[in-house]
Design a protein around this motif. Sequence first.
Motif, short mmCIF file in Angstrom:
data_model
loop_
_atom_site.label_atom_id
_atom_site.label_comp_id
_atom_site.label_asym_id
_atom_site.label_seq_id
_atom_site.Cartn_x
_atom_site.Cartn_y
_atom_site.Cartn_z
N PHE A 63 0.82 -1.20 0.00
CA PHE A 63 0.00 0.00 0.00
C PHE A 63 0.87 1.26 0.00
O PHE A 63 0.62 2.20 -0.76
N LEU A 64 1.91 1.29 0.84
CA LEU A 64 2.78 2.47 0.89
C LEU A 64 3.52 2.67 -0.44
O LEU A 64 3.64 3.80 -0.93
N PHE A 65 4.01 1.59 -1.01
CA PHE A 65 4.73 1.69 -2.28
C PHE A 65 3.82 2.20 -3.39
O PHE A 65 4.18 3.13 -4.13
N LEU A 66 2.63 1.62 -3.51
CA LEU A 66 1.71 2.06 -4.55
C LEU A 66 1.23 3.49 -4.32
O LEU A 66 1.05 4.26 -5.27
N SER A 67 1.04 3.88 -3.05
CA SER A 67 0.65 5.25 -2.75
C SER A 67 1.73 6.23 -3.18
O SER A 67 1.43 7.28 -3.77
N MET A 68 2.99 5.91 -2.90
CA MET A 68 4.08 6.81 -3.31
C MET A 68 4.18 6.89 -4.83
O MET A 68 4.42 7.97 -5.39
N ILE A 69 3.97 5.78 -5.53
CA ILE A 69 4.02 5.79 -6.99
C ILE A 69 2.88 6.65 -7.56
O ILE A 69 3.09 7.46 -8.46
N ILE A 70 1.69 6.51 -7.01
CA ILE A 70 0.55 7.27 -7.50
C ILE A 70 0.73 8.76 -7.22
O ILE A 70 0.45 9.61 -8.07
N ILE A 71 1.22 9.10 -6.03
CA ILE A 71 1.45 10.52 -5.70
C ILE A 71 2.52 11.11 -6.61
O ILE A 71 2.36 12.21 -7.14
N ALA A 72 3.62 10.38 -6.81
CA ALA A 72 4.68 10.89 -7.67
C ALA A 72 4.19 11.05 -9.11
O ALA A 72 4.49 12.05 -9.76
N ALA A 73 3.42 10.09 -9.59
CA ALA A 73 2.92 10.18 -10.96
C ALA A 73 1.94 11.34 -11.11
O ALA A 73 1.99 12.07 -12.10
N SER A 74 1.09 11.55 -10.13
CA SER A 74 0.12 12.65 -10.25
C SER A 74 0.78 14.01 -10.10
O SER A 74 0.29 14.99 -10.64
N LEU A 75 1.89 14.09 -9.39
CA LEU A 75 2.57 15.37 -9.22
C LEU A 75 3.50 15.71 -10.38
O LEU A 75 3.55 16.85 -10.83
N TYR A 76 4.24 14.72 -10.87
CA TYR A 76 5.30 15.01 -11.84
C TYR A 76 4.99 14.59 -13.27
O TYR A 76 5.60 15.10 -14.19
N LEU A 77 4.08 13.66 -13.47
CA LEU A 77 3.81 13.19 -14.82
C LEU A 77 3.19 14.26 -15.73
O LEU A 77 3.63 14.40 -16.87
N PRO A 78 2.21 15.06 -15.28
CA PRO A 78 1.67 16.09 -16.19
C PRO A 78 2.73 17.09 -16.64
O PRO A 78 2.77 17.46 -17.81
N GLU A 79 3.61 17.51 -15.72
CA GLU A 79 4.67 18.44 -16.10
C GLU A 79 5.63 17.79 -17.09
O GLU A 79 6.06 18.43 -18.06
N HIS A 80 5.95 16.53 -16.87
CA HIS A 80 6.87 15.84 -17.78
C HIS A 80 6.24 15.65 -19.16
O HIS A 80 6.92 15.80 -20.18
N LEU A 81 4.95 15.32 -19.19
CA LEU A 81 4.28 15.16 -20.48
C LEU A 81 4.22 16.48 -21.24
O LEU A 81 4.39 16.50 -22.47
N SER A 82 4.01 17.60 -20.53
CA SER A 82 4.00 18.89 -21.22
C SER A 82 5.40 19.23 -21.73
O SER A 82 5.54 19.81 -22.81
N LEU A 83 6.44 18.87 -20.99
CA LEU A 83 7.81 19.08 -21.46
C LEU A 83 8.07 18.26 -22.73
O LEU A 83 8.63 18.78 -23.71
N LEU A 84 7.64 17.01 -22.73
CA LEU A 84 7.82 16.17 -23.92
C LEU A 84 7.03 16.71 -25.11
O LEU A 84 7.51 16.69 -26.24
N ALA A 85 5.84 17.22 -24.85
CA ALA A 85 5.03 17.80 -25.93
C ALA A 85 5.69 19.05 -26.50
O ALA A 85 5.71 19.25 -27.71
N ARG A 86 6.24 19.89 -25.61
CA ARG A 86 6.94 21.09 -26.10
C ARG A 86 8.14 20.71 -26.94
O ARG A 86 8.41 21.32 -27.97
N ARG A 87 8.90 19.72 -26.49
CA ARG A 87 10.07 19.29 -27.26
C ARG A 87 9.66 18.72 -28.62
O ARG A 87 10.29 19.00 -29.64
N ALA A 88 8.62 17.90 -28.62
CA ALA A 88 8.16 17.33 -29.88
C ALA A 88 7.68 18.42 -30.82
O ALA A 88 7.97 18.39 -32.02
N PHE A 89 6.97 19.42 -30.29
CA PHE A 89 6.51 20.53 -31.13
C PHE A 89 7.70 21.33 -31.65
O PHE A 89 7.70 21.77 -32.80
N TYR A 90 8.71 21.50 -30.81
CA TYR A 90 9.90 22.23 -31.25
C TYR A 90 10.57 21.49 -32.41
O TYR A 90 10.94 22.09 -33.41
N TYR A 91 10.75 20.18 -32.29
CA TYR A 91 11.40 19.42 -33.35
C TYR A 91 10.54 19.36 -34.60
O TYR A 91 11.05 19.29 -35.71
#
Length: 125
Positions: A63-91
């Motif tokens: 439970f603790l491991f999955l909770s940490m994974i879900i929290i990390a994904a919800s906090l950092y994944l949207p920002e990372h996806l927008s960074l990847l989208a910006r890079r793809a648009f730049y290229y």
Amino acid sequence: MLDTTSTATLILLAAATTLLLTAMLYPSSFLRWLQRKRYQYEVTFSLYMLTPTEKFIFNSFLFLFLSMIIIAASLYLPEHLSLLARRAFYYWGGDDSSATGAKETPGFASPLSGRGRGFLDEPRI
């Protein structure tokens, strides 16, 4: 327009409402389904051979491991996806800024301006 937090909250509330409604309308089949899922979980991870204390410890760590994974994904994944989208648009489309270092001739557009692609243009008067 709803932001991502409101959208996620609405989705979770809808899922919880659906689960609760299913439990109220079909209690016996829902309980059988939950028992089957618990049995599949215990057989998959070989928990049926552990003592109740060991099951509790394993489930707590899981439970603790999955909770940490879900929290990390919800906090950092949207920002990372927008960074990847910006890079793809730049290229794909090039840089919008015209800081190419080339000197522009008066009356002519720089061939490197305009979304990173070269183009031919009539002289500006």
